[in-house]
Scaffold this active site. Sequence first.
Site, short mmCIF file in Angstrom:
data_model
loop_
_atom_site.label_atom_id
_atom_site.label_comp_id
_atom_site.label_asym_id
_atom_site.label_seq_id
_atom_site.Cartn_x
_atom_site.Cartn_y
_atom_site.Cartn_z
N GLU A 18 0.86 -1.46 -0.38
CA GLU A 18 -0.08 -0.01 -0.13
C GLU A 18 0.60 1.33 0.00
OE1 GLU A 18 -2.36 -0.60 3.51
OE2 GLU A 18 -4.06 -2.42 2.49
N HIS A 27 -10.33 -5.43 -2.84
CA HIS A 27 -10.74 -5.73 -1.97
C HIS A 27 -12.69 -5.24 -2.39
CE1 HIS A 27 -8.55 -7.46 1.25
NE2 HIS A 27 -7.93 -6.36 1.27
N ASN A 54 1.61 -4.77 -3.57
CA ASN A 54 0.73 -4.82 -3.05
C ASN A 54 0.45 -3.59 -3.06
OD1 ASN A 54 -1.13 -7.34 -3.13
ND2 ASN A 54 -0.92 -6.53 -1.00
N GLU A 58 -6.24 -10.52 -2.13
CA GLU A 58 -7.06 -10.61 -1.12
C GLU A 58 -8.08 -10.74 -1.17
OE1 GLU A 58 -5.61 -6.92 1.93
OE2 GLU A 58 -3.15 -7.63 1.42
N ASP A 99 -11.82 -10.24 -1.02
CA ASP A 99 -13.52 -10.37 -1.07
C ASP A 99 -14.18 -9.47 -1.88
OD1 ASP A 99 -12.53 -7.89 0.09
OD2 ASP A 99 -12.14 -9.16 2.25
C1 XIL Z 1 -6.14 -6.78 7.56
C2 XIL Z 1 -6.69 -8.16 9.14
O1 XIL Z 1 -7.30 -9.20 7.84
C3 XIL Z 1 -7.01 -7.26 10.38
O2 XIL Z 1 -7.33 -8.89 11.31
C4 XIL Z 1 -6.49 -6.86 10.77
O3 XIL Z 1 -7.02 -6.05 11.90
C5 XIL Z 1 -6.11 -5.39 9.62
O4 XIL Z 1 -5.74 -5.61 8.25
N1 XIL Z 1 -4.85 -4.83 3.09
C6 XIL Z 1 -3.75 -5.52 4.07
C7 XIL Z 1 -3.91 -6.52 4.81
O5 XIL Z 1 -2.69 -5.74 3.43
O6 XIL Z 1 -2.23 -6.77 6.08
C8 XIL Z 1 -5.34 -6.23 5.86
O7 XIL Z 1 -5.46 -7.37 6.64
C9 XIL Z 1 -6.52 -5.40 5.16
C10 XIL Z 1 -6.13 -4.59 4.09
#
Ligand code: XIL
Length: 483
Positions: free
Chosen positions: A167, A244, A208, A272, A274
């Site tokens: 990020e 996401h 990422n 990641e 969802d």
């Molecule tokens: C999230 C985890 O899933 C949570 O359990 C934690 O509290 C916060 O981080 N982007 C990312 C991940 O790169 O590392 C994050 O994971 C979600 C957003």
Amino acid sequence: MFNHFSTRTRRSALGGSAVALLAAGAALVGVTMPSAHAADTPLRDLAAAKGIYMGTALMANELSGTSGSIAGTQFDEVTPGNEMKWASVEPNQGTYNWGPADQIVSFAQQHDMDVRGHNLVWHSQLPNWLTSGSFSDSQLHDIMIKHVTDEVTHFKGEVIHWDVVNEPFNEDGTFRSDLWYNQLGQSYIADALTAAHAADPAAKLYINDYNIEGTNAKSNAMYNLVKSLKQQGVPIDGVGFQAHFILGQVPSDFEANMQRFADLGVDVAVTELDVRMQLPSDSTKLQQQASDYTKVMNDCLGVSRCQGVTVWGFNDATSWVPGTFSGQGAATPYDENYQPKPAYDAIQAALGGTGSTTPPTTPPTTTPPTTPPTTPPGTGACTLAYTTNEWNTGVTANITLTSGSAVNGWTVALTYPGGTRTITQVWNATATQSATTVTLKNLSYNASIPAGGSTSFGFNADWSGSDPRPASATLNGTACTIS
Ligand code: XIL
């Protein structure tokens, strides 16, 4: 740890389908799945036959029971949800806590899964000593290089893909003004990649980010960064698209956008995935979600350099979404009871699966509950392993709670015989405090603990007067033993 390095060559897996079919056959015979999908070919075998991996995020408290069995059966790559992040592995400067991450790596090895390391340099989940250390630029640079080197070295040969930088961008394509960029400038990215490569030349190194799935200011900035890193000969192997998504909002140009990155000569991956929705879910929303998952799978399959797709948690019970986006959830392919949703069927179908063709050979008997029964609060023994690391004005407390009975939702209260503490940071829990009591509550993802199971959390605090160990502790109001 032994070396486990599976080499998966995207789309050249000669014999891959034979292996997948064999594995599928084995799955038909031996594996107990908690649903009518028991006879489905596991997603990982379908994915392998297509030349990609199918991954999931997993946390250390999900390795056993139903979650462990689904994860180990359906997925062939795992990303630790939190356990490899800076605050987890280096809670105190130079002192490493590899335990939880090592547990996930062992689980992966036992289930013949690859590991995606996540992550090395990020703006979030940093330990307090780092964010409030007031280090000089050169000290900070050295701290970053040491952390990257030590972590990649620890997992050398075990982590196949690393999210080295996570990020780095704002939505408008400028660099995020975080600890790293503010003090080190954009060269921190090349330096972190170079250090990671030196520590494990075989690992594939990624940057990422989220909201870079479509073509926009942020993905253009990422594109220009990757292009310039490649031109400078910096070791960059891939770009991770977090994905996401909000229901119905998968960008139409996701595949084309991944392809333009691939054309720079790097791999791409969906890291990641969802798809969140306003709760409650209903069948219309779940169907839309299934279409969204279908699109993402097809987008990856459409780009030959797309290595695989990882879902950010495979089930709605432990997904990070409800705890982060108020009122939203139901974002993953399995519901809160670990039953496959239409999104699961969509992934299956996109990977060429035909679903369940054979009816179950045994009539369904009473299914054992897939969520641990909620017992009255506090029944059964509980212990709290309480360890601290103290310095002149501060303390890091790490706590592992083991509960004799299953709980769904926990509140731990610690009562101290003296001194005052002011909490500055907390992980894997929320914290409130009064003069002599610290109260910690679960987050959504670690709310349930099976009977005999444990979960770990902790906090940093400034203390004054003295900092004794707690004299007593309770779990959901009932006394616990402190060890
Ligand atoms: C999230 C985890 O899933 C949570 O359990 C934690 O509290 C916060 O981080 N982007 C990312 C991940 O790169 O590392 C994050 O994971 C979600 C957003």
